[in-house]
Write a protein that holds these residues in place. Structure first.
Motif, PDB file in Angstrom:
ATOM      1  N   GLU A   1      14.730  -0.137   9.340  1.00 41.18           N
ATOM      2  CA  GLU A   1      14.918  -1.437   9.986  1.00 41.18           C
ATOM      3  C   GLU A   1      15.282  -2.460   8.919  1.00 41.18           C
ATOM      4  OE1 GLU A   1      12.135  -2.630  13.276  1.00 41.18           O
ATOM      5  OE2 GLU A   1      10.969  -0.967  12.460  1.00 41.18           O
ATOM      6  N   ASP A   2      16.223  -3.342   9.235  1.00 41.54           N
ATOM      7  CA  ASP A   2      16.700  -4.310   8.253  1.00 41.54           C
ATOM      8  C   ASP A   2      15.644  -5.329   7.847  1.00 41.54           C
ATOM      9  OD1 ASP A   2      19.368  -3.391   7.965  1.00 41.54           O
ATOM     10  OD2 ASP A   2      19.881  -4.295   9.885  1.00 41.54           O
ATOM     11  N   THR A   3      14.884  -5.814   8.809  1.00 43.73           N
ATOM     12  CA  THR A   3      13.891  -6.856   8.562  1.00 43.73           C
ATOM     13  C   THR A   3      12.613  -6.528   9.329  1.00 43.73           C
ATOM     14  OG1 THR A   3      14.356  -8.275  10.470  1.00 43.73           O
ATOM     15  CG2 THR A   3      15.829  -8.494   8.572  1.00 43.73           C
TER      16      THR A   3
ATOM     17  N   MET B   1       6.149  -0.463   5.095  1.00 44.84           N
ATOM     18  CA  MET B   1       5.976   0.671   4.187  1.00 44.84           C
ATOM     19  C   MET B   1       6.915   1.827   4.518  1.00 44.84           C
ATOM     20  SD  MET B   1       4.004  -0.657   2.078  1.00 44.84           S
ATOM     21  CE  MET B   1       4.139   0.792   1.028  1.00 44.84           C
ATOM     22  N   ARG B   2       7.293   1.963   5.787  1.00 44.13           N
ATOM     23  CA  ARG B   2       8.288   2.982   6.104  1.00 44.13           C
ATOM     24  C   ARG B   2       9.607   2.657   5.404  1.00 44.13           C
ATOM     25  NH1 ARG B   2      10.040   3.934  12.238  1.00 44.13           N
ATOM     26  NH2 ARG B   2       7.915   4.786  12.376  1.00 44.13           N
TER      27      ARG B   2
ATOM     28  N   ASN C   1       0.848  -1.193   0.000  1.00 43.40           N
ATOM     29  CA  ASN C   1       0.000   0.000   0.000  1.00 43.40           C
ATOM     30  C   ASN C   1       0.882   1.242   0.000  1.00 43.40           C
ATOM     31  OD1 ASN C   1      -1.876   2.015   0.342  1.00 43.40           O
ATOM     32  ND2 ASN C   1      -2.549   1.365   2.378  1.00 43.40           N
ATOM     33  N   ILE C   2       1.021   1.871  -1.163  1.00 43.71           N
ATOM     34  CA  ILE C   2       1.945   3.004  -1.282  1.00 43.71           C
ATOM     35  C   ILE C   2       1.510   4.218  -0.466  1.00 43.71           C
ATOM     36  CG2 ILE C   2       2.772   2.328  -3.563  1.00 43.71           C
ATOM     37  CD1 ILE C   2       0.911   4.435  -4.758  1.00 43.71           C
ATOM     38  N   PHE C   3       0.268   4.257  -0.050  1.00 40.89           N
ATOM     39  CA  PHE C   3      -0.222   5.400   0.724  1.00 40.89           C
ATOM     40  C   PHE C   3       0.009   5.224   2.221  1.00 40.89           C
ATOM     41  CE2 PHE C   3      -2.894   5.146  -3.131  1.00 40.89           C
ATOM     42  CZ  PHE C   3      -2.527   6.356  -3.712  1.00 40.89           C
ATOM     43  N   SER C   4       0.576   4.109   2.606  1.00 40.20           N
ATOM     44  CA  SER C   4       0.851   3.836   4.010  1.00 40.20           C
ATOM     45  C   SER C   4       2.306   4.145   4.345  1.00 40.20           C
ATOM     46  CB  SER C   4       0.557   2.367   4.325  1.00 40.20           C
ATOM     47  OG  SER C   4       1.013   2.017   5.612  1.00 40.20           O
ATOM     48  N   VAL C   5       2.554   4.545   5.590  1.00 42.18           N
ATOM     49  CA  VAL C   5       3.918   4.717   6.087  1.00 42.18           C
ATOM     50  C   VAL C   5       4.120   3.843   7.330  1.00 42.18           C
ATOM     51  CG1 VAL C   5       4.279   7.025   5.160  1.00 42.18           C
ATOM     52  CG2 VAL C   5       3.193   6.772   7.401  1.00 42.18           C
ATOM     53  N   ALA C   6       3.308   2.789   7.436  1.00 39.74           N
ATOM     54  CA  ALA C   6       3.359   1.909   8.603  1.00 39.74           C
ATOM     55  C   ALA C   6       4.724   1.247   8.727  1.00 39.74           C
ATOM     56  CB  ALA C   6       2.265   0.847   8.505  1.00 39.74           C
ATOM     57  N   ALA C   7       5.240   1.229   9.948  1.00 42.55           N
ATOM     58  CA  ALA C   7       6.504   0.549  10.217  1.00 42.55           C
ATOM     59  C   ALA C   7       6.228  -0.946  10.428  1.00 42.55           C
ATOM     60  CB  ALA C   7       7.148   1.142  11.464  1.00 42.55           C
TER      61      ALA C   7
END
Length: 507
Positions: free
Chosen positions: A223-225, A38-39, A29-35
């Motif tokens: 974050e790496d993973t 998407m972050r 979801n390109i509109f999300s910045v969830a860690a």
């Protein structure tokens, strides 16, 4: 799951997006910045875009830089080659670094190390110094490898092609954006009162600052993973520390990676070449002014906004029905058509037709880049970074060779060089037919026998019995299970039918 003998695993982390057994997101979801999923996506493409802007910031200003530094056509050709040749070695090393220390630290470190070269471009005073700053700035293009590694670590097999395509494509937007940004920055500085030979130098501080800030963002927010950074996971025993030599050897012995390195040299490598020559080509051939040539050239790179992502999406779509064989067929077809339109681009003589063909050509060649990295994540689980680095480096090698052969000096006119480059695209795409997976088949053949090979057998072959005894292979086991989607509907149906038949009582 912790490896045998390690510390007990922490409580499972909760994610905003649905995930698979590896905690990779099954939704994009390109509109999300969830860690963290998407972050990480947004950090990776923005930082890669910054490096692209820096590496090609000189291209749209070449008519001015050429006069200031008294550059010959050979000097300009050498500098263009330098801007992409440094990243050949850097991309290979970046792949290994991602496997060993993680994409966050590897990416941020390279971006910071190469930033000074962008600042120093402002004091270049000779063809030699201009060559050197372009060479060292070009190392930053290796962040492409960390971008693709990162996406493959964060997104599940059903959407990894899309994630890789969008991140790579939006990062590559920097090649088009810089064609627009730098002429306007130059014009603004010149209007303020600077001479044109001073204005182009000051203009380089804009990409330099952008690149520096992106590195700090990656370092502090990335974050790496999905489960955390490599260092933390290694301390808790959830991730084993791998050996450099083992990771490199395992990747280098997989012939599929070498084939993709070759073919990527004539999609992404061609894109790099066009980024270097296209503004100057329109400026000289059609007698355009600097701003107009820059706008036309920008349309090629800006097509990455949707063309490379479309390639990744197409790879995932065809895989749902045809599996890995569908991914390979789509890659071959799209890249070959890109070669055809490249040949045509060099033959047309009208400005308007040239622009139209260039845009069509850009759609196909950039989509092929996205399609390539719809295949890469499945080549190797243990040496994903090495395979990504090999493939990415192949793109730079292709660009170096193409520019050396066709666009250095005056042996070929630029229009003839473009057409011959198209012929090379068509020829160098053919080896895709040789890529074969025992569990999925190839473009022309299915699996080796009626008994379908196991995904587990393919991916676990990268680990020794001793390593398996220590549990180092457990992440690969999960990946193998999730990659069954690459069988496609027909192969999956055949497997299910066979299982059903074997379970039925005999009469």
């Amino acid at each position: 799951m912790a490896v045998q003998g390690g510390a007990p695993a922490a409580q499972p982390r909760k994610f905003s997006l649905p995930v698979d057994s590896e905690h990779k997101s099954t939704k994009f979801n390109i509109f999300s910045v969830a860690a963290p999923h998407m972050r990480t996506f947004h950090l990776s493409w923005i930082s890669f875009c910054a490096c692209f802007v820096s590496s090609f910031a000189a291209a749209p200003l070449l008519p001015v830089i050429r006069d200031n530094l008294n550059l010959t056509d050979t000097d300009i050709g050498n500098a263009g080659i330098a801007s992409v040749s440094g990243a050949v070695f850097a991309r290979i090393m970046m792949g290994s670094a991602c496997d060993l220390v993680g994409p966050r630290l590897a990416s941020a470190s390279l971006i910071l190390i190469t930033s000074p070269a962008v600042y120093l471009t402002s004091i270049a005073s000779s063809p030699a110094s201009f060559f050197l700053v372009r060479f060292f700035t070009g190392f930053s293009l290796a962040t492409f490898v960390s971008t693709q590694f990162w996406m493959s670590s964060m997104f599940s097999s059903t959407v990894v092609g899309t994630a890789n395509g969008v991140a790579g494509g939006w990062g590559n937007l920097g090649g088009g954006a810089t064609q627009l940004i730098m002429p306007y920055v130059f014009a603004i500085i010149e209007q303020i009162g600077a001479t044109k030979f001073t204005a182009w130098r000051i203009a380089f501080f804009i990409p330099a600052i952008f690149q520096t800030l992106s590195a700090f963002a990656v370092l502090m927010l990335g974050e790496d993973t999905p489960d955390g950074n490599f260092g933390e996971l290694q301390k808790t025993g959830e991730k084993a520390k791998d050996k450099f030599s083992t990771v490199v050897y395992n990747g280098a012995k997989n012939y599929r990676g070498w084939i993709l390195a070759l073919t990527y040299g004539y999609c992404f490598g061609v894109e790099l070449t066009i980024d270097n020559i296209i503004a100057n080509y329109f400026y000289d051939r059609f007698n355009l002014n600097l701003h107009t040539a820059g706008i036309i050239a920008a349309s090629f790179g800006l097509a990455n906004l949707f063309s490379r992502p479309y390639g990744g999406i197409l790879s995932d779509v065809v895989a749902k029905r045809y599996g890995m064989r569908g991914r390979l067929w789509a890659l071959w077809l799209v890249q070959t058509l890109g070669g055809v339109f490249c040949v045509i681009l060099g033959l047309v003589q009208s400005l308007s037709v040239s622009i139209a063909i260039m845009i069509i050509f850009s759609l196909f060649v950039q989509a092929a880049c996205g399609l390539t990295f719809g295949v890469v994540p499945f080549i190797s689980r243990r040496s994903l970074g090495v395979i990504s680095g090999m493939t990415g480096a192949g793109g730079n090698v292709g660009s170096v060779l193409t520019q050396l052969i066709f666009f250095r000096g005056s042996r070929y006119s630029k229009e003839k060089g473009i057409s011959l480059m198209g012929v090379m695209i068509i020829g160098c795409t053919l080896p895709i037919v040789l890529i074969y997976f025992p569990q999925w088949g190839s473009m022309l053949t299915g699996p080796a026998s009626s008994k379908i090979a196991s995904e587990e057998e393919y991916y676990l072959s990268e680990w020794t019995p001793e390593e398996k005894a220590k549990g180092y292979h457990l992440a690969a086991l999960k990946f193998a299970d999730n990659s069954r989607t690459e069988r496609g509907k027909s192969l999956s149906k055949g497997t299910a039918d066979a299982a059903s038949a074997s379970a039925s009582p005999h009469v």
